[in-house]
Write a protein that holds these residues in place. Sequence first.
Motif, short mmCIF file in Angstrom:
data_model
loop_
_atom_site.label_atom_id
_atom_site.label_comp_id
_atom_site.label_asym_id
_atom_site.label_seq_id
_atom_site.Cartn_x
_atom_site.Cartn_y
_atom_site.Cartn_z
N MET A 16 2.21 -3.20 -4.93
CA MET A 16 0.90 -3.02 -4.31
C MET A 16 0.41 -4.33 -3.71
O MET A 16 -0.19 -4.36 -2.62
CB MET A 16 -0.10 -2.50 -5.33
CG MET A 16 -1.49 -2.21 -4.78
SD MET A 16 -1.54 -0.89 -3.53
CE MET A 16 -1.22 0.55 -4.56
N GLY A 17 0.65 -5.44 -4.40
CA GLY A 17 0.25 -6.74 -3.88
C GLY A 17 0.91 -7.05 -2.56
O GLY A 17 0.26 -7.57 -1.63
N LYS A 18 2.19 -6.71 -2.44
CA LYS A 18 2.89 -6.94 -1.17
C LYS A 18 2.28 -6.09 -0.06
O LYS A 18 2.09 -6.56 1.07
CB LYS A 18 4.37 -6.61 -1.33
CG LYS A 18 5.15 -7.65 -2.13
CD LYS A 18 6.62 -7.27 -2.24
CE LYS A 18 7.39 -8.32 -3.04
NZ LYS A 18 8.82 -7.94 -3.19
N ALA A 19 1.96 -4.85 -0.37
CA ALA A 19 1.38 -3.95 0.63
C ALA A 19 0.02 -4.45 1.11
O ALA A 19 -0.31 -4.33 2.30
CB ALA A 19 1.25 -2.53 0.07
N LEU A 20 -0.77 -5.03 0.19
CA LEU A 20 -2.12 -5.48 0.51
C LEU A 20 -2.19 -6.97 0.84
O LEU A 20 -3.27 -7.49 1.12
CB LEU A 20 -3.07 -5.17 -0.66
CG LEU A 20 -3.22 -3.69 -1.02
CD1 LEU A 20 -4.14 -3.54 -2.22
CD2 LEU A 20 -3.73 -2.89 0.16
N VAL B 141 -6.91 0.08 -3.47
CA VAL B 141 -5.71 0.37 -4.26
C VAL B 141 -5.47 1.89 -4.30
O VAL B 141 -4.35 2.36 -4.10
CB VAL B 141 -5.84 -0.20 -5.69
CG1 VAL B 141 -4.77 0.37 -6.61
CG2 VAL B 141 -5.75 -1.72 -5.66
N ALA B 142 -6.53 2.64 -4.55
CA ALA B 142 -6.41 4.10 -4.61
C ALA B 142 -5.99 4.67 -3.25
O ALA B 142 -5.13 5.55 -3.17
CB ALA B 142 -7.72 4.72 -5.06
N CYS B 143 -6.58 4.16 -2.18
CA CYS B 143 -6.25 4.65 -0.83
C CYS B 143 -4.81 4.32 -0.46
O CYS B 143 -4.11 5.13 0.17
CB CYS B 143 -7.20 4.06 0.19
SG CYS B 143 -8.88 4.71 0.12
#
Length: 266
Positions: free
Chosen positions: A110-114, A134-136
């Motif tokens: 998730m960190g990489k995506a954001l 995070v949920a989205c």
Amino acid sequence: MIPVDAHTMLEIAPRFSGANGERQAAIVAAVGEVLRPTLERYAIDTRLRIAHFLGQTCVEAAGFRTTEELADGTAYEGRKDLGNTEPGDGPRFKGRGLIQLTGRANYRSMGKALKLDLENNPAQAADPALSLVVACEYWKSRKINDAADQDDVIRVTKLINGGLNGLDERRRFTAKAKEALARLEGILVTGAQPEATRATLHRGAKGEAVAGLQRMLRGLGFALAVDGDFGAATELAVTQFQQAKGLDVDGVVGAKTWAALETAAG
């Protein structure tokens, strides 16, 4: 897009008092400020998509009163399938977010995506505004919009938690979200205040307003008993009418469906 905000979230969620109420108020206020633009950015922008998202996150976040798992996370200790390979990883990477992010590997992904270092700062995921993102992001990665478009609460639930935990609650809060959004659409369409619009009707409703709806549907050729009870047959007739008129097929008679019914009835 329907202008959802903190007020919409509070219409859906149960109310709490004391410390729980204070936590809910703080989370809802922070999330509400960025709710509409964030959902829009992730194409969670139709009544069905928004209703399923808000209904599901209401359950995941315990009525919007926490963005962090209530348990301490020790149950995840040593879970290599979650990437928890170091001592203390269970509590360190416990569930956080409006849809709970759990495990070192998921925090890293998730960190990489954001473009955030969530692996080294996992508590950041509990920040209310970020917990929405995070949920989205999770919703997008699992293509949950497709299931929401089909109004398939079972499939949406499975995509979120892998099973059917809390299905009855998820159904109930998704239905409440549909009602809240229908009322909000009624204000936008008519310019009237909620008390001046027709009642929003859905399965389980009873009374003269339902009988009036059934008479209207009978006049349009639907074989219904006029008994004032919004049951399965009435819901089926409503969804068939909505589909024929190109409306959101959700079985809820809100402002747009009422308007279409009145036009069809002449």
